[in-house]
Structures are given as C-alpha cells and as structure tokens.
Design a protein around this motif. Structure first.
Motif, PDB file in Angstrom:
ATOM      1  N   ASN A 199      -4.062  10.526   2.938  1.00  0.00           N
ATOM      2  CA  ASN A 199      -5.005  11.465   2.316  1.00  0.00           C
ATOM      3  C   ASN A 199      -6.452  11.024   2.522  1.00  0.00           C
ATOM      4  O   ASN A 199      -7.321  11.858   2.785  1.00  0.00           O
ATOM      5  CB  ASN A 199      -4.704  11.625   0.825  1.00  0.00           C
ATOM      6  CG  ASN A 199      -3.593  12.606   0.571  1.00  0.00           C
ATOM      7  OD1 ASN A 199      -3.435  13.580   1.290  1.00  0.00           O
ATOM      8  ND2 ASN A 199      -2.804  12.349  -0.448  1.00  0.00           N
ATOM      9  N   GLU A 200      -6.708   9.729   2.425  1.00  0.00           N
ATOM     10  CA  GLU A 200      -8.062   9.215   2.644  1.00  0.00           C
ATOM     11  C   GLU A 200      -8.490   9.445   4.099  1.00  0.00           C
ATOM     12  O   GLU A 200      -9.604   9.892   4.367  1.00  0.00           O
ATOM     13  CB  GLU A 200      -8.139   7.727   2.307  1.00  0.00           C
ATOM     14  CG  GLU A 200      -9.515   7.150   2.529  1.00  0.00           C
ATOM     15  CD  GLU A 200      -9.566   5.647   2.365  1.00  0.00           C
ATOM     16  OE1 GLU A 200     -10.475   5.034   2.944  1.00  0.00           O
ATOM     17  OE2 GLU A 200      -8.686   5.077   1.674  1.00  0.00           O
ATOM     18  N   LEU A 201      -7.610   9.159   5.034  1.00  0.00           N
ATOM     19  CA  LEU A 201      -7.934   9.340   6.447  1.00  0.00           C
ATOM     20  C   LEU A 201      -8.197  10.801   6.786  1.00  0.00           C
ATOM     21  O   LEU A 201      -9.058  11.108   7.615  1.00  0.00           O
ATOM     22  CB  LEU A 201      -6.803   8.792   7.328  1.00  0.00           C
ATOM     23  CG  LEU A 201      -6.624   7.279   7.311  1.00  0.00           C
ATOM     24  CD1 LEU A 201      -5.361   6.890   8.064  1.00  0.00           C
ATOM     25  CD2 LEU A 201      -7.838   6.582   7.893  1.00  0.00           C
ATOM     26  N   GLN A 214      -0.359  20.730   1.038  1.00  0.00           N
ATOM     27  CA  GLN A 214      -1.798  20.775   1.305  1.00  0.00           C
ATOM     28  C   GLN A 214      -2.114  21.721   2.472  1.00  0.00           C
ATOM     29  O   GLN A 214      -3.225  21.741   2.965  1.00  0.00           O
ATOM     30  CB  GLN A 214      -2.318  19.372   1.644  1.00  0.00           C
ATOM     31  CG  GLN A 214      -2.281  18.392   0.502  1.00  0.00           C
ATOM     32  CD  GLN A 214      -2.753  17.006   0.930  1.00  0.00           C
ATOM     33  OE1 GLN A 214      -3.570  16.861   1.832  1.00  0.00           O
ATOM     34  NE2 GLN A 214      -2.232  15.981   0.286  1.00  0.00           N
ATOM     35  N   THR A 253      -9.713  12.932   5.149  1.00  0.00           N
ATOM     36  CA  THR A 253     -11.083  13.322   4.801  1.00  0.00           C
ATOM     37  C   THR A 253     -12.087  12.817   5.831  1.00  0.00           C
ATOM     38  O   THR A 253     -13.229  13.265   5.838  1.00  0.00           O
ATOM     39  CB  THR A 253     -11.489  12.782   3.416  1.00  0.00           C
ATOM     40  OG1 THR A 253     -11.536  11.350   3.449  1.00  0.00           O
ATOM     41  CG2 THR A 253     -10.521  13.236   2.331  1.00  0.00           C
ATOM     42  N   ARG A 254     -11.670  11.882   6.689  1.00  0.00           N
ATOM     43  CA  ARG A 254     -12.597  11.260   7.638  1.00  0.00           C
ATOM     44  C   ARG A 254     -12.430  11.715   9.080  1.00  0.00           C
ATOM     45  O   ARG A 254     -13.294  11.443   9.903  1.00  0.00           O
ATOM     46  CB  ARG A 254     -12.450   9.736   7.590  1.00  0.00           C
ATOM     47  CG  ARG A 254     -12.884   9.154   6.261  1.00  0.00           C
ATOM     48  CD  ARG A 254     -13.054   7.668   6.355  1.00  0.00           C
ATOM     49  NE  ARG A 254     -11.815   7.003   5.982  1.00  0.00           N
ATOM     50  CZ  ARG A 254     -11.456   5.812   6.398  1.00  0.00           C
ATOM     51  NH1 ARG A 254     -12.206   5.137   7.224  1.00  0.00           N
ATOM     52  NH2 ARG A 254     -10.334   5.282   6.003  1.00  0.00           N
ATOM     53  N   GLY A 257      -1.446   7.830  -0.046  1.00  0.00           N
ATOM     54  CA  GLY A 257      -2.854   7.669  -0.405  1.00  0.00           C
ATOM     55  C   GLY A 257      -3.703   7.343   0.804  1.00  0.00           C
ATOM     56  O   GLY A 257      -4.821   7.851   0.956  1.00  0.00           O
ATOM     57  N   HIS A 258      -3.187   6.509   1.663  1.00  0.00           N
ATOM     58  CA  HIS A 258      -3.894   6.119   2.883  1.00  0.00           C
ATOM     59  C   HIS A 258      -4.083   7.326   3.806  1.00  0.00           C
ATOM     60  O   HIS A 258      -5.174   7.554   4.331  1.00  0.00           O
ATOM     61  CB  HIS A 258      -3.105   5.005   3.580  1.00  0.00           C
ATOM     62  CG  HIS A 258      -3.840   4.322   4.673  1.00  0.00           C
ATOM     63  ND1 HIS A 258      -4.902   3.474   4.442  1.00  0.00           N
ATOM     64  CD2 HIS A 258      -3.673   4.363   6.016  1.00  0.00           C
ATOM     65  CE1 HIS A 258      -5.351   3.024   5.603  1.00  0.00           C
ATOM     66  NE2 HIS A 258      -4.622   3.552   6.570  1.00  0.00           N
ATOM     67  N   GLU A 297       0.839  -1.198   0.000  1.00  0.00           N
ATOM     68  CA  GLU A 297       0.000   0.000   0.000  1.00  0.00           C
ATOM     69  C   GLU A 297       0.871   1.245   0.000  1.00  0.00           C
ATOM     70  O   GLU A 297       2.003   1.229   0.478  1.00  0.00           O
ATOM     71  CB  GLU A 297      -0.918   0.008   1.222  1.00  0.00           C
ATOM     72  CG  GLU A 297      -1.944  -1.104   1.228  1.00  0.00           C
ATOM     73  CD  GLU A 297      -2.897  -0.987   2.401  1.00  0.00           C
ATOM     74  OE1 GLU A 297      -3.456   0.114   2.596  1.00  0.00           O
ATOM     75  OE2 GLU A 297      -3.064  -1.978   3.114  1.00  0.00           O
TER      76      GLU A 297
END
Length: 87
Positions: free
Chosen positions: A36-38, A66, A40-41, A33-34, A29
C-alpha cells in the motif's frame, strides 16, 4: 518468468518495483502495508510484482477492493514461486 497467452497483456510491462513478500514476513513486516505504501509512490499505470512462496490471497483481495488490477500466477519455471502483479 514467462508470459502465457491467457495472461493479461499489461503484465508484459516491466514492473517498476519487485517486492519479496516472503522476505518481508521473515523480517516481521506486513507485506500488505508495504505494498500500500509503494502504491502511493509509483507512477500511475506502473506495476508492482509481489513474489512469494504462497498464494497471497489477503493481498489479492485487498487490492481488488481498492479497484487495482491484479493478476496472480505460479512461475512455470519454479512452481514454488508465486507471482502477483498489481497495478
């Protein structure tokens, strides 16, 4: 880990999520990417702690681009452990 006097005050807050970047890479993995996904949550102002066995420069650079607050330090109790705090 311990908080040093030169660390930013916000890293003393408990991380909402702890991510083992070394394990992610071992499983094929991509940690960025992981992360960035987290991001958002999690709640605004919350912290993700990325733990690696290396300086995660690409992730640090991407988070700064960012406009995220980022602090990296080497764990004083285990010099092979890198701690990257992101909020």
């Amino acid at each position: 880990f311990s908080i040093d006097t030169d660390d930013p005050h916000w890293i003393s807050e408990k991380p909402e999520i702890v991510v083992n970047g070394t394990d992610l890479l071992a499983h094929g993995e991509v940690p960025l990417g992981h992360i960035n996904e987290l991001l958002t949550r999690i709640s605004p102002g919350s912290i993700i702690l990325l733990v690696t066995e290396f300086l995660p420069s690409p992730i640090i650079d991407a988070m700064k681009k960012q406009d995220r607050e980022v602090h990296h330090k080497v764990d004083a109790q285990n010099p092979l452990r890198h701690l990257t705090f992101i909020r």
